[in-house]
Design an enzyme around this catalytic site. Structure first.
Site, PDB file in Angstrom:
ATOM      1  CD  GLU A 155       1.327  -4.206   8.140  1.00  0.00           C
ATOM      2  OE1 GLU A 155       1.901  -5.305   8.236  1.00  0.00           O
ATOM      3  OE2 GLU A 155       0.457  -3.978   7.268  1.00  0.00           O
ATOM      4  CE1 TYR A 179      -4.270  -9.906   2.653  1.00  0.00           C
ATOM      5  CE2 TYR A 179      -3.943  -8.773   4.740  1.00  0.00           C
ATOM      6  CZ  TYR A 179      -3.484  -9.149   3.496  1.00  0.00           C
ATOM      7  OH  TYR A 179      -2.223  -8.786   3.100  1.00  0.00           O
TER       8      TYR A 179
HETATM    9  N1  BES Z   1       2.263  -8.675   4.740  1.00  0.00           N
HETATM   10  C1  BES Z   1       1.268  -7.837   4.195  1.00  0.00           C
HETATM   11  C2  BES Z   1       1.677  -7.205   2.888  1.00  0.00           C
HETATM   12  C3  BES Z   1       2.040  -8.186   1.780  1.00  0.00           C
HETATM   13  C4  BES Z   1       1.325  -9.358   1.586  1.00  0.00           C
HETATM   14  C5  BES Z   1       3.100  -7.909   0.936  1.00  0.00           C
HETATM   15  C6  BES Z   1       1.699 -10.244   0.576  1.00  0.00           C
HETATM   16  C7  BES Z   1       3.460  -8.787  -0.062  1.00  0.00           C
HETATM   17  C8  BES Z   1       2.760  -9.960  -0.254  1.00  0.00           C
HETATM   18  C9  BES Z   1       0.866  -6.747   5.191  1.00  0.00           C
HETATM   19  O1  BES Z   1       0.825  -7.167   6.514  1.00  0.00           O
HETATM   20  C10 BES Z   1      -0.534  -6.346   4.854  1.00  0.00           C
HETATM   21  O2  BES Z   1      -1.403  -7.156   5.003  1.00  0.00           O
HETATM   22  N2  BES Z   1      -0.713  -5.106   4.406  1.00  0.00           N
HETATM   23  C11 BES Z   1      -2.012  -4.573   4.082  1.00  0.00           C
HETATM   24  C12 BES Z   1      -2.521  -3.797   5.251  1.00  0.00           C
HETATM   25  C13 BES Z   1      -3.831  -4.081   5.742  1.00  0.00           C
HETATM   26  C14 BES Z   1      -4.620  -5.241   5.368  1.00  0.00           C
HETATM   27  C15 BES Z   1      -4.293  -3.341   6.953  1.00  0.00           C
HETATM   28  C16 BES Z   1      -1.860  -3.654   2.906  1.00  0.00           C
HETATM   29  O3  BES Z   1      -0.724  -3.348   2.518  1.00  0.00           O
HETATM   30  O4  BES Z   1      -2.866  -3.222   2.357  1.00  0.00           O
HETATM   31 ZN    ZN Z   2      -0.784  -8.463   6.954  1.00  0.00          ZN
END
Ligand code: BES
Ligand code: ZN
Length: 590
Positions: free
Chosen positions: A285, A372
């Site tokens: 984050e 990702y």
């Molecule tokens: N921005 C994302 C969360 C998100 C993505 C919310 C798309 C809504 C729509 C956040 O940065 C994220 O990637 N969170 C991951 C954490 C991780 C990959 C370390 C999560 O929540 O699992």
């Molecule tokens: Zn993210």
């Protein structure tokens, strides 16, 4: 009308919002968020002006003291309704009064029982991807940035926090009003607020953690590396541009692991495990401060530019803090989740492409590990083609040139052609960006920490179960990798042994339980069901609970228990999580 972003009604030829003054009033009795917002445009606008809304009750629109006629378009199940201000007649700003109803998708209203303290209600927002429009009318596209000022009126003694700098607060007639100023322009999806019994603790000169009083101590300990991570981010990607990096520990029902809201990251409490082993989420984050928040994907079709880059930056920061061996272990874990995603969608399916048309598709429903981990693999492929020093120089320039701007995949390709021609010669960009599956030249990740796990997995295949002494000193990411590679169906007595060996009846790491309960349900290890159901009922992070719920829906002995479980927990969970669970059931005809 020209549609510039497939997920927004905004028409940029009409102009852009530059600044918003928000007066927000939180009503915990009616579960309503009532607001008056004044919008300032980049340029005075003549003719119609279109905004995104969803579920909002619009009370009035005015500009310079005169009423402005408006109309709401048809409800689109993904986009919501277009709010058209019929004619701004050259006004540089306008004002809207409106109410967000209890069921607004961006909001979760919690009862006191759903908080750690148990005495006060709680409210928080989650705007990414298309939910900002459920709490205020806006050009809800990541390619529009605005600054804002806000006042947040809440019942005394609750505390309000926002994705902005706090400037003052005052109390009167049983209410408190918190004021904020956001000087750096953000896209609507990074807008956030939370209200509850919230205390705070400074971690360093520019970081602070907010949480309910019951968890503030353990959170401050868990997040102690924040300043070191910020320093490392700056070394890699340039000065930290948001002044402060604060964090809010959410109630357990928060639907994600983390959300990079500007200046105030939201984090799941399930990452507080007492040994800092899940702080890669914090590194992730925090890395968004450069990749995503500063250089932003232009549309959700370019989402890999946010998340692939951030996964890359996260592992570079951890490479310095924990060592490259550890970062590569995490990369291997990521590769495995990617393969699972590819198997889940099918290797030729659209969601396995880094970029594909999402017209008529809600980005939340195709959210997966692909942007990702395939994005990460692509960037590592480029890095290895030119060497790390050249790639780092490229990245710094890319970020410096595009700060506070948005970027499409196609513009990124142009930058690669200009600044990294060697990589463009060696790597087939089209295949990586636009083809499904995983290219032949995907990089592999090696680390002695991975080898140890591979050996135990080999033993397991040969019928030799791991022993307590053998795994007791494993890093969390090693145990996690081991569970990822286990078959989903194993003999029930193996479930029992693994439970003992990895002390799963005592672990605080929800990732282990996610895998273990999934495997146990599919394997018929019935004793775990009450604990598995309890986890689904309390943890909102669907990354953890969806595999368990899905296993229930897909396994003969539990399939008829899935719907009753959802009905029992519906009131307690976030609307986003509930929607995802409904989808799992719908696929199985339950
Ligand atoms: N921005 C994302 C969360 C998100 C993505 C919310 C798309 C809504 C729509 C956040 O940065 C994220 O990637 N969170 C991951 C954490 C991780 C990959 C370390 C999560 O929540 O699992
Ligand atoms: Zn993210």
């Amino acid at each position: 009308m020209a549609r510039h972003d497939p997920h927004s009604h905004a028409d940029f030829s009409q102009g852009r919002i530059q600044h918003i003054d928000l007066q927000l009033e939180v009503d915990f009795e009616r579960h309503e968020l009532r607001s008056t917002c004044r919008y300032r445009l980049e340029r005075a606008a003549v003719g119609p002006f279109d905004l995104d809304t969803r579920g909002l009750k619009i009370h009035s629109v005015s500009a310079g003291g005169r009423d402005v006629a408006f109309s709401l378009g048809e409800e689109d199940s993904i986009l919501g309704r277009r709010l058209r201000l019929e004619d701004l007649r050259g006004a540089p700003s306008f004002e809207i009064e409106f109410t967000a109803p209890p069921e607004a998708r961006a909001l979760q209203w919690l009862t006191p029982a759903q908080t750690a303290g148990g005495h006060y209600p709680y409210l928080f927002t989650q705007c990414q991807a298309l939910n900002a429009r459920t709490i205020f009318p806006c050009q809800d596209s990541p390619s529009v940035r605005f600054t804002f000022d806000a006042s947040l009126r809440v019942p005394d003694p609750l505390v309000g926090v926002m994705s902005a700098a706090p400037t003052s607060d005052e109390a009167s007639d049983g209410h408190r009003t918190f004021r904020f100023r956001m000087p750096q322009p953000i896209p609507s999806y990074l807008f956030a607020l939370a209200v509850g019994e919230i205390s705070s603790r400074d971690l360093g000169p520019r970081s602070r953690v907010y949480a309910e009083p019951q968890v503030i101590e353990s959170a401050a300990w868990e997040f102690a590396q924040t300043e070191a991570m910020l320093d490392q981010g700056e070394k890699l990607y340039g000065p930290y541009p948001w002044e402060r990096y604060d964090m809010l520990v959410m109630p357990p029902s928060f639907p994600y692991g983390g959300m990079e809201n500007a200046r105030l990251t939201f984090l799941t409490p399930t990452m507080i495990v007492g040994d800092r082993s899940l702080t890669n989420l914090l590194a992730h984050e925090l890395a968004h401060s450069w990749t995503g928040n500063l250089v932003t994907n232009a549309t959700w079709e370019d989402f890999w530019l946010n998340e692939g880059w951030t996964t890359y930056a996260e592992r570079r920061i951890l490479g310095v803090l924990e060592g490259e061996d550890s970062a590569m272990l995490r990369a291997a874990t990521g590769r495995n989740t990617l393969i699972r995603s590819l198997n889940h969608f099918g290797w030729t399916a659209d969601p396995t492409r880094l970029k594909f048309s999402q017209k008529g598709i809600n980005p939340e429903t195709v959210l997966s590990q692909v942007p990702y981990e395939k994005g990460y693999a692509f960037l590592v492929r480029l890095e290895r083609a030119v060497g790390r020093p050249a790639f780092d120089a490229f990245t710094r320039k890319y970020i410096a040139e595009h700060r506070f701007q948005t970027i499409t995949t196609e513009a990124f390709v142009q930058i690669l052609r200009r600044d990294l021609p060697l990589a463009v010669r060696l790597v087939d960009l089209d295949t990586w960006l636009y083809s499904p599956g995983l290219p032949q030249d995907a990089p592999s990740f090696e680390s002695p920490l991975i080898d140890v796990v591979s050996n135990r997995l080999f033993d397991y295949q040969e019928g030799r179960l791991p022993r307590r002494e053998g795994v007791a000193n494993w890093a969390t990411a090693q145990t996690y990798l081991f569970f990822q590679f286990l078959p989903r169906r194993i003999p029930v007595d193996h479930c029992r042994v693994l439970e003992q060996v990895f002390a799963l009846d005592r672990t605080r790491v929800p990732h282990f339980l996610s895998h273990f309960y999934e495997i146990s349900i599919r394997s018929g290890y019935r004793e775990v069901l009450p604990r598995a159901e309890e986890l689904v009922a309390t943890v909102g992070r669907s990354f953890i609970t969806r595999p368990i719920f899905q296993a229930m829906a897909e396994t003969e002995w539990t399939r008829l228990l899935a719907r009753p479980l959802l009905e029992r927990v519906r009131q307690r969970l976030h609307p986003i999580t509930v929607a995802q669970m409904e989808e799992v059931l719908a696929k199985k005809g339950l």
